[in-house]
Design a protein around this motif. Structure first.
Motif, PDB file in Angstrom:
ATOM      1  N   GLN A   1       0.820  -1.206   0.000  1.00  0.00           N
ATOM      2  CA  GLN A   1       0.000   0.000   0.000  1.00  0.00           C
ATOM      3  C   GLN A   1       0.860   1.263   0.000  1.00  0.00           C
ATOM      4  O   GLN A   1       0.357   2.351   0.230  1.00  0.00           O
ATOM      5  N   SER A   2       2.168   1.118  -0.245  1.00  0.00           N
ATOM      6  CA  SER A   2       3.054   2.284  -0.190  1.00  0.00           C
ATOM      7  C   SER A   2       2.843   3.186  -1.406  1.00  0.00           C
ATOM      8  O   SER A   2       2.418   2.733  -2.467  1.00  0.00           O
ATOM      9  N   ASP A   3       3.144   4.458  -1.205  1.00  0.00           N
ATOM     10  CA  ASP A   3       3.077   5.408  -2.306  1.00  0.00           C
ATOM     11  C   ASP A   3       4.286   5.165  -3.207  1.00  0.00           C
ATOM     12  O   ASP A   3       5.349   4.745  -2.745  1.00  0.00           O
ATOM     13  N   GLY A   4       4.142   5.472  -4.483  1.00  0.00           N
ATOM     14  CA  GLY A   4       5.233   5.241  -5.418  1.00  0.00           C
ATOM     15  C   GLY A   4       6.399   6.187  -5.215  1.00  0.00           C
ATOM     16  O   GLY A   4       7.555   5.778  -5.212  1.00  0.00           O
ATOM     17  N   LEU A   5       6.085   7.475  -5.037  1.00  0.00           N
ATOM     18  CA  LEU A   5       7.132   8.482  -4.889  1.00  0.00           C
ATOM     19  C   LEU A   5       6.612   9.576  -3.963  1.00  0.00           C
ATOM     20  O   LEU A   5       5.490  10.053  -4.130  1.00  0.00           O
ATOM     21  N   ILE A   6       7.434   9.938  -2.992  1.00  0.00           N
ATOM     22  CA  ILE A   6       7.081  11.028  -2.078  1.00  0.00           C
ATOM     23  C   ILE A   6       8.158  12.088  -2.227  1.00  0.00           C
ATOM     24  O   ILE A   6       9.345  11.809  -2.041  1.00  0.00           O
ATOM     25  N   ILE A   7       7.734  13.288  -2.583  1.00  0.00           N
ATOM     26  CA  ILE A   7       8.658  14.400  -2.794  1.00  0.00           C
ATOM     27  C   ILE A   7       8.333  15.449  -1.743  1.00  0.00           C
ATOM     28  O   ILE A   7       7.249  16.031  -1.751  1.00  0.00           O
ATOM     29  N   SER A   8       9.287  15.664  -0.830  1.00  0.00           N
ATOM     30  CA  SER A   8       9.042  16.598   0.268  1.00  0.00           C
ATOM     31  C   SER A   8      10.151  17.639   0.330  1.00  0.00           C
ATOM     32  O   SER A   8      11.084  17.616  -0.471  1.00  0.00           O
ATOM     33  N   SER A   9      10.065  18.509   1.305  1.00  0.00           N
ATOM     34  CA  SER A   9      11.097  19.531   1.487  1.00  0.00           C
ATOM     35  C   SER A   9      12.416  18.920   1.942  1.00  0.00           C
ATOM     36  O   SER A   9      13.468  19.543   1.835  1.00  0.00           O
ATOM     37  N   LYS A  10      12.379  17.690   2.419  1.00  0.00           N
ATOM     38  CA  LYS A  10      13.592  17.004   2.879  1.00  0.00           C
ATOM     39  C   LYS A  10      14.282  16.199   1.785  1.00  0.00           C
ATOM     40  O   LYS A  10      15.490  15.990   1.835  1.00  0.00           O
ATOM     41  N   GLY A  11      13.496  15.709   0.811  1.00  0.00           N
ATOM     42  CA  GLY A  11      14.076  14.902  -0.254  1.00  0.00           C
ATOM     43  C   GLY A  11      13.038  14.062  -0.971  1.00  0.00           C
ATOM     44  O   GLY A  11      11.850  14.342  -0.922  1.00  0.00           O
ATOM     45  N   ILE A  12      13.532  13.018  -1.610  1.00  0.00           N
ATOM     46  CA  ILE A  12      12.702  12.128  -2.416  1.00  0.00           C
ATOM     47  C   ILE A  12      12.704  10.750  -1.764  1.00  0.00           C
ATOM     48  O   ILE A  12      13.758  10.231  -1.416  1.00  0.00           O
ATOM     49  N   THR A  13      11.520  10.159  -1.625  1.00  0.00           N
ATOM     50  CA  THR A  13      11.426   8.770  -1.189  1.00  0.00           C
ATOM     51  C   THR A  13      10.877   7.973  -2.362  1.00  0.00           C
ATOM     52  O   THR A  13       9.731   8.152  -2.773  1.00  0.00           O
ATOM     53  N   ASP A  14      11.731   7.119  -2.911  1.00  0.00           N
ATOM     54  CA  ASP A  14      11.394   6.322  -4.092  1.00  0.00           C
ATOM     55  C   ASP A  14      10.984   4.917  -3.683  1.00  0.00           C
ATOM     56  O   ASP A  14      11.779   4.172  -3.118  1.00  0.00           O
ATOM     57  N   ASN A  15       9.730   4.577  -3.961  1.00  0.00           N
ATOM     58  CA  ASN A  15       9.192   3.223  -3.758  1.00  0.00           C
ATOM     59  C   ASN A  15       8.562   2.729  -5.051  1.00  0.00           C
ATOM     60  O   ASN A  15       7.623   1.951  -5.032  1.00  0.00           O
ATOM     61  N   SER A  16       9.061   3.211  -6.187  1.00  0.00           N
ATOM     62  CA  SER A  16       8.373   3.008  -7.457  1.00  0.00           C
ATOM     63  C   SER A  16       8.686   1.706  -8.166  1.00  0.00           C
ATOM     64  O   SER A  16       7.997   1.353  -9.118  1.00  0.00           O
TER      65      SER A  16
ATOM     66  N   GLY B   1      11.022  -2.416  -8.089  1.00  0.00           N
ATOM     67  CA  GLY B   1      11.597  -3.498  -7.304  1.00  0.00           C
ATOM     68  C   GLY B   1      12.977  -3.161  -6.763  1.00  0.00           C
ATOM     69  O   GLY B   1      13.435  -3.766  -5.811  1.00  0.00           O
ATOM     70  N   ILE B   2      13.634  -2.195  -7.365  1.00  0.00           N
ATOM     71  CA  ILE B   2      14.952  -1.748  -6.895  1.00  0.00           C
ATOM     72  C   ILE B   2      14.893  -0.281  -6.499  1.00  0.00           C
ATOM     73  O   ILE B   2      15.787   0.501  -6.783  1.00  0.00           O
ATOM     74  N   SER B   3      13.826   0.061  -5.826  1.00  0.00           N
ATOM     75  CA  SER B   3      13.620   1.441  -5.395  1.00  0.00           C
ATOM     76  C   SER B   3      14.771   1.914  -4.525  1.00  0.00           C
ATOM     77  O   SER B   3      15.332   1.156  -3.742  1.00  0.00           O
ATOM     78  N   ALA B   4      15.077   3.194  -4.643  1.00  0.00           N
ATOM     79  CA  ALA B   4      16.215   3.779  -3.933  1.00  0.00           C
ATOM     80  C   ALA B   4      15.911   4.079  -2.472  1.00  0.00           C
ATOM     81  O   ALA B   4      16.824   4.220  -1.673  1.00  0.00           O
ATOM     82  N   GLY B   5      14.646   4.221  -2.116  1.00  0.00           N
ATOM     83  CA  GLY B   5      14.322   4.643  -0.757  1.00  0.00           C
ATOM     84  C   GLY B   5      14.472   6.149  -0.641  1.00  0.00           C
ATOM     85  O   GLY B   5      14.250   6.880  -1.596  1.00  0.00           O
ATOM     86  N   PHE B   6      14.889   6.611   0.535  1.00  0.00           N
ATOM     87  CA  PHE B   6      14.983   8.056   0.773  1.00  0.00           C
ATOM     88  C   PHE B   6      16.314   8.613   0.275  1.00  0.00           C
ATOM     89  O   PHE B   6      17.381   8.077   0.566  1.00  0.00           O
ATOM     90  N   ILE B   7      16.223   9.715  -0.473  1.00  0.00           N
ATOM     91  CA  ILE B   7      17.401  10.448  -0.953  1.00  0.00           C
ATOM     92  C   ILE B   7      17.220  11.907  -0.533  1.00  0.00           C
ATOM     93  O   ILE B   7      16.329  12.593  -1.033  1.00  0.00           O
ATOM     94  N   PRO B   8      18.046  12.399   0.393  1.00  0.00           N
ATOM     95  CA  PRO B   8      17.900  13.801   0.825  1.00  0.00           C
ATOM     96  C   PRO B   8      18.361  14.767  -0.266  1.00  0.00           C
ATOM     97  O   PRO B   8      19.260  14.459  -1.049  1.00  0.00           O
ATOM     98  N   TRP B   9      17.730  15.939  -0.309  1.00  0.00           N
ATOM     99  CA  TRP B   9      18.112  16.970  -1.290  1.00  0.00           C
ATOM    100  C   TRP B   9      19.583  17.343  -1.148  1.00  0.00           C
ATOM    101  O   TRP B   9      20.236  17.694  -2.122  1.00  0.00           O
ATOM    102  N   THR B  10      20.099  17.239   0.063  1.00  0.00           N
ATOM    103  CA  THR B  10      21.505  17.600   0.295  1.00  0.00           C
ATOM    104  C   THR B  10      22.456  16.720  -0.502  1.00  0.00           C
ATOM    105  O   THR B  10      23.591  17.111  -0.759  1.00  0.00           O
ATOM    106  N   GLU B  11      22.018  15.526  -0.888  1.00  0.00           N
ATOM    107  CA  GLU B  11      22.861  14.600  -1.647  1.00  0.00           C
ATOM    108  C   GLU B  11      22.666  14.701  -3.158  1.00  0.00           C
ATOM    109  O   GLU B  11      23.419  14.100  -3.920  1.00  0.00           O
ATOM    110  N   ILE B  12      21.643  15.447  -3.585  1.00  0.00           N
ATOM    111  CA  ILE B  12      21.310  15.512  -5.019  1.00  0.00           C
ATOM    112  C   ILE B  12      21.941  16.743  -5.639  1.00  0.00           C
ATOM    113  O   ILE B  12      21.755  17.858  -5.168  1.00  0.00           O
TER     114      ILE B  12
END
Length: 184
Positions: free
Chosen positions: A77-92, A94-105
């Motif tokens: 039931q997870s969302d595919g992609l969450i884009i927030s002020s902290k970063g991106i959470t990729d659950n889109s 089978g090899i989703s990246a998980g959380f990536i903070p904006w500071t790393e992008i």
């Protein structure tokens, strides 16, 4: 779409995923047929029964694995992609990246491989991000992506309720907003 400071949730597209699952099942069935009939098939493209057998086995394994991944994603039931002020959470995927903070992008770009467009997340320390992945399979896939495309993480809109163009636009706008807010 105004992307200033709100969290954007892009859901997984059940319709797109069901179509991909159907396609995977068809290729598994084709693979089974090739394995069973490999001695009888006579084609100008495939003259050797062993080649037909190998193609059938590869089709079964690859598309069978893909079907399993799709079924797992459909059951969550997870969302595919969450884009927030902290970063991106990729659950889109089978090899989703998980959380990536904006500071790393450092940048959002795009690539296309075999006709499939993907948004590429360029990171400051991709090797560290790859090493931090718990799954050895994820680490291997991300390493291959990094060697091939220069980035460990790429996100396809294929399983999301959005288009590639819209996904890229949102991510570029949010990264620009983050950079603007943090350079003042």
């Amino acid at each position: 779409m105004d992307t200033t400071s709100e969290t954007i949730i892009i859901k997984l597209s059940r319709k797109k995923m069901m179509l991909a699952l159907l396609g995977s099942f068809l290729f598994v069935i084709l693979g089974i047929w090739l394995v069973v009939k490999h001695q009888e098939i006579d084609s100008i493209f495939l003259k050797f029964p062993l080649a037909i057998l190998i193609i059938g086995i590869i089709s079964i394994l690859f598309f069978g694995f893909l079907a399993i991944v799709i079924i797992k994603k459909l059951s969550t039931q997870s969302d595919g992609l969450i884009i927030s002020s902290k970063g991106i959470t990729d659950n889109s995927s089978g090899i989703s990246a998980g959380f990536i903070p904006w500071t790393e992008i450092t940048a959002i770009t795009e690539t296309s491989y075999a006709g499939q467009a993907s948004v590429v997340i360029v990171m400051k320390n991709p090797e560290e991000f790859i090493a931090s992945q718990k799954s050895s399979f994820k680490r291997k896939v991300m390493s291959a992506n990094y060697k091939s495309f220069g980035a460990a993480v790429s996100i396809s809109a294929n399983s999301l309720q959005t288009t590639h163009k819209n996904l890229k636009q949102i991510l570029v706008e949010k990264l620009t907003e983050y950079n603007r807010m943090n350079t003042i």
